[in-house]
Design a protein around this motif. Sequence first.
Motif, PDB file in Angstrom:
ATOM      1  N   ALA A 134      -8.713   4.833   7.443  1.00 60.46           N
ATOM      2  CA  ALA A 134      -8.877   3.383   6.879  1.00 60.46           C
ATOM      3  C   ALA A 134      -8.004   2.592   7.702  1.00 60.46           C
ATOM      4  O   ALA A 134      -7.874   1.303   7.363  1.00 60.46           O
ATOM      5  CB  ALA A 134      -8.286   3.219   5.571  1.00 60.46           C
ATOM      6  N   SER A 135      -7.428   2.936   8.724  1.00 59.98           N
ATOM      7  CA  SER A 135      -6.551   2.273   9.509  1.00 59.98           C
ATOM      8  C   SER A 135      -5.410   1.279   8.842  1.00 59.98           C
ATOM      9  O   SER A 135      -5.354   0.123   8.933  1.00 59.98           O
ATOM     10  CB  SER A 135      -7.301   1.014  10.338  1.00 59.98           C
ATOM     11  OG  SER A 135      -8.224   1.720  11.275  1.00 59.98           O
TER      12      SER A 135
ATOM     13  N   LEU B  43       0.725  -1.363  -0.030  1.00 61.02           N
ATOM     14  CA  LEU B  43       0.120  -0.006   0.136  1.00 61.02           C
ATOM     15  C   LEU B  43       1.060   1.370  -0.172  1.00 61.02           C
ATOM     16  O   LEU B  43       0.521   2.286  -0.305  1.00 61.02           O
ATOM     17  CB  LEU B  43      -1.059  -0.216   1.502  1.00 61.02           C
ATOM     18  CG  LEU B  43      -2.163  -0.916   0.973  1.00 61.02           C
ATOM     19  CD1 LEU B  43      -2.799  -0.860   2.365  1.00 61.02           C
ATOM     20  CD2 LEU B  43      -3.068  -0.492   0.090  1.00 61.02           C
ATOM     21  N   VAL B  44       2.124   1.170   0.243  1.00 62.97           N
ATOM     22  CA  VAL B  44       3.036   2.210   0.229  1.00 62.97           C
ATOM     23  C   VAL B  44       2.933   2.772  -1.257  1.00 62.97           C
ATOM     24  O   VAL B  44       3.209   4.066  -1.394  1.00 62.97           O
ATOM     25  CB  VAL B  44       4.399   2.047   1.100  1.00 62.97           C
ATOM     26  CG1 VAL B  44       5.247   3.141   0.437  1.00 62.97           C
ATOM     27  CG2 VAL B  44       4.347   1.642   2.442  1.00 62.97           C
TER      28      VAL B  44
ATOM     29  N   ILE C  75      -2.956  12.072   2.675  1.00 63.47           N
ATOM     30  CA  ILE C  75      -2.264  10.823   2.910  1.00 63.47           C
ATOM     31  C   ILE C  75      -2.549  10.459   4.166  1.00 63.47           C
ATOM     32  O   ILE C  75      -2.563   9.299   4.525  1.00 63.47           O
ATOM     33  CB  ILE C  75      -0.879  10.708   2.201  1.00 63.47           C
ATOM     34  CG1 ILE C  75      -0.959  10.806   0.649  1.00 63.47           C
ATOM     35  CG2 ILE C  75      -0.447   9.463   2.681  1.00 63.47           C
ATOM     36  CD1 ILE C  75       0.344  10.944   0.073  1.00 63.47           C
ATOM     37  N   THR C  76      -2.198  11.236   5.093  1.00 66.91           N
ATOM     38  CA  THR C  76      -2.341  10.740   6.514  1.00 66.91           C
ATOM     39  C   THR C  76      -3.864  10.695   6.759  1.00 66.91           C
ATOM     40  O   THR C  76      -4.022   9.725   7.673  1.00 66.91           O
ATOM     41  CB  THR C  76      -1.870  12.114   7.345  1.00 66.91           C
ATOM     42  OG1 THR C  76      -0.296  12.313   7.114  1.00 66.91           O
ATOM     43  CG2 THR C  76      -1.744  11.695   9.034  1.00 66.91           C
TER      44      THR C  76
END
Length: 513
Positions: free
Chosen positions: A209-210, A170-171, A202-203
Motif C-alpha cells: 500500500a506504499s 497509521l502506526v 504488516i511488512t
Amino acid sequence: MAAKPVRAAQNPQTSSVPALTPEERQSVRRTLRTPKLLKTEVLAGLVVALALIPEALAFSVIAGVDPRIGLFSAFTMAVTISFLGGRPAMISAATGAVALVIAPLVASHGVQYMVAAVLLAGVFQVLLALLGVAKLMRFIPRQVMVGFVNALSILIFIAQVPELLGVPWLVYPLTALGVLIVFGLPRLTTAVPASLVAIVVITAITVAASITVPTVGDKGDLPDSLPSLLLPDVPLSLDTLKIIFPYALAVAFVGLLESLMTAKLVDDVTDTRSNKTREAWGQGAANIVTGFFGGMGGCAMIGQTMINVKGSGARTRISTFLAGVFLLLLVVVLGDVVALIPMAALVAVMIFVAVTSFDWHSVRPSTLKMMPKSETAVMLSTVVVTVWTHNLAAGVGVGVLVAMVLFARRVAHFVTVERSVAEDDAGNAAATYTVNGELFFASSNDLYSQFEYVQDPARVVIDLSSSHVWDASTVAALDAVAEKYRRRGTEVEVVGLNAASGKMRDRMAGRLG
C-alpha cells in the motif's frame, strides 16, 4: 506392575511430535532428526534475529558507537554462546545494560578503549565463573526473581512507548493488527510462530500500500560486509588499565547477573536445569570473542529469550545459533529488505513478550492478601528500583538487601529467653536462663537486656542447648552479660553449646574488647 515413566506435556509448537521430557526436548541430535522440531528451532531463530536488529541498533545509539558495532556484537555473542553457554535456547547479544555501562567510556576515551574494556570484562567473567560466582544464585530469594521478571516486563513495554509517540496515525492500527495476530493466531494454529506471521503480514501491507511509517532502516545504516578480527589500538600500560578497569568490572558483574537471572527464568519456563557455571564462563568467552571483533559486548537478553522459548517454543542451542547466523545474513545480504520492516510489527511482538512475561499472579489481590508483607516489600522494591534506574543489577541488589534485612529482623524476634530459679539440696539458689533461637548480630544485640541482673542469686546458668551461636556479635554479647554479673559478684556458667558454637566461643571469648 511397574509404574510407567511420566512424560512432560507436549509443547503446543510440537503437538504432532511424540511426547518428550523437557530434557529430551533440549537434545540437538534428536531435533536434527525430527523435522517438526527442527522447523520450530529454525523459525524461532528467524523471529529472534528480526527482533534483535532494532534492539542492537538502539543499544548502539545508547553506547555512542556505530550501529554496525551493535549488530556485529549481537551476531558474535549469539553464535559463541550457542556453543559455550550452559543454558540452551537462551539468547545473548548486545544489551542496554552493558551499553549504559560503557557509554561514558566511549564518550571520554573512544571506541578502542571500549573494546579493551570488553575484552577485560570477558576475562573477569571467566575468572568469576572459576571462583564459583554462579553458586551465589542460591541466595537470591524467589520474590526478587518475581520482581526481576516483572520489572523487565515493564521496561520492555516502556521501551516501546517512544516508537508510538510522534508517529503517523497509521502506526497505531498496524500495531493493533500485530498485537491481534501474536495473541490470536496461536488459538487457531501453532504451525508457524505468530510473531513471524505478524512481521510478514504488516511488512507486506505497508509495502503493497506504499504506507510511510517508521521502519528498521530508519534506526541506522545496516552493514554490507562481514566483521573482521582486530586488536584494540590502546597503549599496553598501567594507565590504560586504570581507565578501563572499573568499566570492565561493571560490565562483568552486570552481564553475569542479568545472564544468570535470565538462565534461572528459562529453567522455570522449560522445567529443566542449566549449568550456571558453564553459562558464566561462556558469557566471558563470548565477550572476549566479541571484543576481538571490535564489538561492544553484551549478555543474555530477556526479551528475545522469551520470544525464543515462550513465543516460538524453541528449546535447543540450534535456535540460538541460527538467531546469530540469520541476523548476519539479514543485515549483510538482505539489508535492503530488512530495512523495510515497520517498527510497528516489532513493537507488537515486544508488547506480547512484555504482557506474557509479567507474573500476573504475583499482583492479584488474593495473592497479595495471602503473601507476608515482607515478601511483597521485597518484590516491590526490586521492581521500583529496577524500573527507576533502568539498572537490573541495582534492582536485584536492593531486592536482596531488603530481603536480608527483613529476614534478619524476622528471625531476631524468634529468639526467646526463659528464666527459672531453683535451689539445690544445700539451699543455694541458682537462676537458669534457657535461650531458644538462632543467635546472630540481629538477635544477640537484645540478649544483654534479657537478664535480671539485680534480682538474680549468686549463681546464674545460661543454657544454650536450644540455640546456635553464629557470629562474633553473639560471643561479644555473652561476654558482656558474664562481665556484668561478675562485677556484681555473681558466678556465671554457659552450658549446652553445640560443637560449632562451643568452638567459636572458645576461640573468641574474652578477646573481643
